[in-house]
Design an enzyme around this catalytic site. Structure first.
Site, PDB file in Angstrom:
ATOM      1  N   LYS A   1      -0.853  -3.402  -5.460  1.00 28.10           N
ATOM      2  CA  LYS A   1      -1.095  -1.954  -5.375  1.00 28.10           C
ATOM      3  C   LYS A   1      -0.969  -1.472  -3.923  1.00 28.10           C
ATOM      4  O   LYS A   1      -0.337  -0.454  -3.661  1.00 28.10           O
ATOM      5  CB  LYS A   1      -2.497  -1.616  -5.901  1.00 28.10           C
TER       6      LYS A   1
ATOM      7  N   ARG B   1     -11.917   2.569 -11.505  1.00 37.54           N
ATOM      8  CA  ARG B   1     -12.024   1.154 -11.862  1.00 37.54           C
ATOM      9  C   ARG B   1     -13.004   0.905 -12.984  1.00 37.54           C
ATOM     10  O   ARG B   1     -13.248  -0.233 -13.337  1.00 37.54           O
ATOM     11  CB  ARG B   1     -12.548   0.405 -10.643  1.00 37.54           C
TER      12      ARG B   1
ATOM     13  N   ARG C   1      -2.959 -14.221   1.088  1.00 37.69           N
ATOM     14  CA  ARG C   1      -2.885 -12.918   1.796  1.00 37.69           C
ATOM     15  C   ARG C   1      -3.496 -13.016   3.194  1.00 37.69           C
ATOM     16  O   ARG C   1      -4.522 -13.655   3.403  1.00 37.69           O
ATOM     17  CB  ARG C   1      -3.640 -11.853   1.006  1.00 37.69           C
TER      18      ARG C   1
ATOM     19  N   ARG D   1      -9.237 -11.977   4.177  1.00 38.65           N
ATOM     20  CA  ARG D   1     -10.350 -11.151   3.706  1.00 38.65           C
ATOM     21  C   ARG D   1     -11.463 -12.037   3.147  1.00 38.65           C
ATOM     22  O   ARG D   1     -11.193 -13.038   2.485  1.00 38.65           O
ATOM     23  CB  ARG D   1      -9.859 -10.188   2.614  1.00 38.65           C
TER      24      ARG D   1
ATOM     25  N   ARG E   1     -13.799 -11.372  -8.967  1.00 35.56           N
ATOM     26  CA  ARG E   1     -13.009 -10.118  -9.006  1.00 35.56           C
ATOM     27  C   ARG E   1     -12.143 -10.067 -10.251  1.00 35.56           C
ATOM     28  O   ARG E   1     -12.018  -9.015 -10.882  1.00 35.56           O
ATOM     29  CB  ARG E   1     -12.148 -10.019  -7.746  1.00 35.56           C
TER      30      ARG E   1
HETATM   31  P1  AP5 Z   1      -1.717  -6.426  -2.237  1.00 35.28           P
HETATM   32  O1  AP5 Z   1      -0.663  -5.394  -2.164  1.00 35.28           O
HETATM   33  O2  AP5 Z   1      -2.688  -6.510  -1.109  1.00 35.28           O
HETATM   34  O3  AP5 Z   1      -2.475  -6.336  -3.658  1.00 35.28           O
HETATM   35  P2  AP5 Z   1      -3.554  -5.315  -4.180  1.00 35.28           P
HETATM   36  O4  AP5 Z   1      -3.257  -5.061  -5.615  1.00 35.28           O
HETATM   37  O5  AP5 Z   1      -3.644  -4.125  -3.278  1.00 35.28           O
HETATM   38  O6  AP5 Z   1      -4.825  -6.245  -4.080  1.00 35.28           O
HETATM   39  P3  AP5 Z   1      -6.298  -5.977  -3.584  1.00 35.28           P
HETATM   40  O7  AP5 Z   1      -6.944  -7.340  -3.505  1.00 35.28           O
HETATM   41  O8  AP5 Z   1      -6.350  -5.165  -2.327  1.00 35.28           O
HETATM   42  O9  AP5 Z   1      -6.873  -5.188  -4.761  1.00 35.28           O
HETATM   43  P4  AP5 Z   1      -8.312  -5.109  -5.159  1.00 35.28           P
HETATM   44  O10 AP5 Z   1      -8.181  -4.100  -6.214  1.00 35.28           O
HETATM   45  O11 AP5 Z   1      -8.999  -6.353  -5.531  1.00 35.28           O
HETATM   46  O12 AP5 Z   1      -9.039  -4.744  -3.791  1.00 35.28           O
HETATM   47  P5  AP5 Z   1      -9.590  -3.377  -3.195  1.00 35.28           P
HETATM   48  O13 AP5 Z   1      -9.301  -3.395  -1.757  1.00 35.28           O
HETATM   49  O14 AP5 Z   1      -9.162  -2.218  -4.014  1.00 35.28           O
HETATM   50  O15 AP5 Z   1      -0.996  -7.840  -2.438  1.00 35.28           O
HETATM   51  C1  AP5 Z   1      -1.756  -9.050  -2.503  1.00 35.28           C
HETATM   52  C2  AP5 Z   1      -1.002 -10.162  -1.758  1.00 35.28           C
HETATM   53  O16 AP5 Z   1       0.216 -10.449  -2.457  1.00 35.28           O
HETATM   54  C3  AP5 Z   1      -0.588  -9.814  -0.331  1.00 35.28           C
HETATM   55  O17 AP5 Z   1      -0.641 -10.980   0.435  1.00 35.28           O
HETATM   56  C4  AP5 Z   1       0.875  -9.339  -0.467  1.00 35.28           C
HETATM   57  O18 AP5 Z   1       1.616  -9.562   0.712  1.00 35.28           O
HETATM   58  C5  AP5 Z   1       1.348 -10.213  -1.611  1.00 35.28           C
HETATM   59  N1  AP5 Z   1       2.340  -9.565  -2.459  1.00 35.28           N
HETATM   60  C6  AP5 Z   1       2.404  -8.250  -2.785  1.00 35.28           C
HETATM   61  N2  AP5 Z   1       3.436  -8.023  -3.619  1.00 35.28           N
HETATM   62  C7  AP5 Z   1       4.015  -9.245  -3.830  1.00 35.28           C
HETATM   63  C8  AP5 Z   1       5.110  -9.685  -4.609  1.00 35.28           C
HETATM   64  N3  AP5 Z   1       5.831  -8.802  -5.340  1.00 35.28           N
HETATM   65  N4  AP5 Z   1       5.437 -10.996  -4.622  1.00 35.28           N
HETATM   66  C9  AP5 Z   1       4.710 -11.875  -3.883  1.00 35.28           C
HETATM   67  N5  AP5 Z   1       3.662 -11.527  -3.106  1.00 35.28           N
HETATM   68  C10 AP5 Z   1       3.312 -10.226  -3.092  1.00 35.28           C
HETATM   69  O19 AP5 Z   1     -11.158  -3.534  -3.462  1.00 35.28           O
HETATM   70  C11 AP5 Z   1     -11.915  -4.500  -2.758  1.00 35.28           C
HETATM   71  C12 AP5 Z   1     -13.382  -4.361  -3.202  1.00 35.28           C
HETATM   72  O20 AP5 Z   1     -13.897  -3.046  -2.875  1.00 35.28           O
HETATM   73  C13 AP5 Z   1     -13.664  -4.506  -4.700  1.00 35.28           C
HETATM   74  O21 AP5 Z   1     -13.762  -5.856  -5.111  1.00 35.28           O
HETATM   75  C14 AP5 Z   1     -14.985  -3.736  -4.832  1.00 35.28           C
HETATM   76  O22 AP5 Z   1     -16.060  -4.513  -4.364  1.00 35.28           O
HETATM   77  C15 AP5 Z   1     -14.790  -2.565  -3.872  1.00 35.28           C
HETATM   78  N6  AP5 Z   1     -14.191  -1.404  -4.537  1.00 35.28           N
HETATM   79  C16 AP5 Z   1     -12.993  -0.819  -4.224  1.00 35.28           C
HETATM   80  N7  AP5 Z   1     -12.746   0.207  -5.043  1.00 35.28           N
HETATM   81  C17 AP5 Z   1     -13.798   0.282  -5.909  1.00 35.28           C
HETATM   82  C18 AP5 Z   1     -14.100   1.136  -7.000  1.00 35.28           C
HETATM   83  N8  AP5 Z   1     -13.275   2.123  -7.384  1.00 35.28           N
HETATM   84  N9  AP5 Z   1     -15.262   0.928  -7.669  1.00 35.28           N
HETATM   85  C19 AP5 Z   1     -16.115  -0.053  -7.310  1.00 35.28           C
HETATM   86  N10 AP5 Z   1     -15.881  -0.905  -6.269  1.00 35.28           N
HETATM   87  C20 AP5 Z   1     -14.725  -0.742  -5.582  1.00 35.28           C
END
Ligand code: AP5
Length: 218
Positions: free
Chosen positions: A13, A88, A127, A160, A171
């Site tokens: 994402k 979410r 990552r 991270r 997660r």
């Molecule tokens: P990346 O693009 O970073 O993936 P992502 O989907 O953004 O993953 P996140 O881990 O950031 O999502 P998340 O939803 O768990 O975390 P968030 O920050 O929202 O890609 C991942 C890796 O793969 C990278 O190394 C990239 O280079 C690689 N990659 C990308 N595309 C690729 C491809 N096509 N092929 C190969 N490799 C690839 O949330 C973190 C925390 O915040 C949550 O756990 C929660 O505690 C809190 N939080 C955030 N939002 C909320 C909410 N709405 N409600 C409650 N808690 C929340």
């Protein structure tokens, strides 16, 4: 344009959101990134969010909802925005629907990035994120030119806290239990756009562009 970027942890994402934002000139609102900035700055919000995040659990809805409400009312969101990591839970989706309705804003679509669990674990455990500018890399799939150093700003790359094995497991479980049901919410409203994201970032971006309106039409 208003799009929701949806999918499990590690689906890409953030990676695709950065490309869409650059192409269309709209901000990405990543709730996870906002929490991480607050954790780093030691704000009261960061202190609350830190424990949930490091364990891989969702932060309580009321905290996230207020944060998004404040952010989308800022001037740079007037022409549209991308939501990354929000909503979410069904409760967050329902509140967002009311919030946007009151502001006269409609969601144009929900991009659901679909990736198998083994690949998600590989992506998350490999990552690396820039400690200065937040740019994201992967040690195998998207490596920086120089190991451990950000291509864009020269900052140090770090792992991270929630990309450790135990937090990754939590997660993925939280996603299945609380977030995946949101897909049906948007499917019923005809907004869901499913994208097979088991491909390279360039190939996925081509699929994204095929779903989005042309930049000139936005
Ligand atoms: P990346 O693009 O970073 O993936 P992502 O989907 O953004 O993953 P996140 O881990 O950031 O999502 P998340 O939803 O768990 O975390 P968030 O920050 O929202 O890609 C991942 C890796 O793969 C990278 O190394 C990239 O280079 C690689 N990659 C990308 N595309 C690729 C491809 N096509 N092929 C190969 N490799 C690839 O949330 C973190 C925390 O915040 C949550 O756990 C929660 O505690 C809190 N939080 C955030 N939002 C909320 C909410 N709405 N409600 C409650 N808690 C929340």
């Amino acid at each position: 344009m208003v799009y929701v970027l949806f999918g499990p942890p590690g689906a890409g994402k953030g990676t695709q959101g950065a490309r869409i934002a650059a192409q269309y000139g709209v901000p990405t609102i990543s709730t996870g990134a906002i929490f991480r900035d607050n954790v780093a700055a030691g704000t009261p919000l960061g202190l609350v969010a830190k424990d949930y995040m490091s364990r891989g659990q969702l932060v309580p809805d009321e905290i996230v909802v207020q944060l998004v409400k404040d952010r989308i009312s800022e001037p740079d969101c007037a022409a549209g925005f991308l939501l990354d990591g929000f909503p979410r839970t069904i409760n967050q989706a329902e509140i967002l629907e009311v919030m946007l309705g009151e502001a006269g804003i409609a969601i144009d679509g929900v991009l659901d990035f679909e990736v198998g669990e083994d690949e998600l674990v590989k992506r998350l455990s490999g990552r690396r994120t820039c400690s200065k500018c937040g740019a994201t890399y992967h040690i195998v799939a998207v490596p920086p030119r120089q190991a451990g150093v950000c291509d864009q700003c020269g900052g140090a790359l770090e792992q991270r806290a929630d990309d450790m094995p135990e937090a990754i497991r939590t997660r993925l479980h939280e996603y299945q239990a609380k977030t995946a049901p949101v897909l049906a919410f948007y499917r019923e409203r005809g907004l869901l756009r499913e994208i097979d994201a088991n491909a390279s970032p360039d190939e996925i971006f081509a699929k994204v562009l095929a779903v989005l309106p042309t930049a000139a039409a936005v």
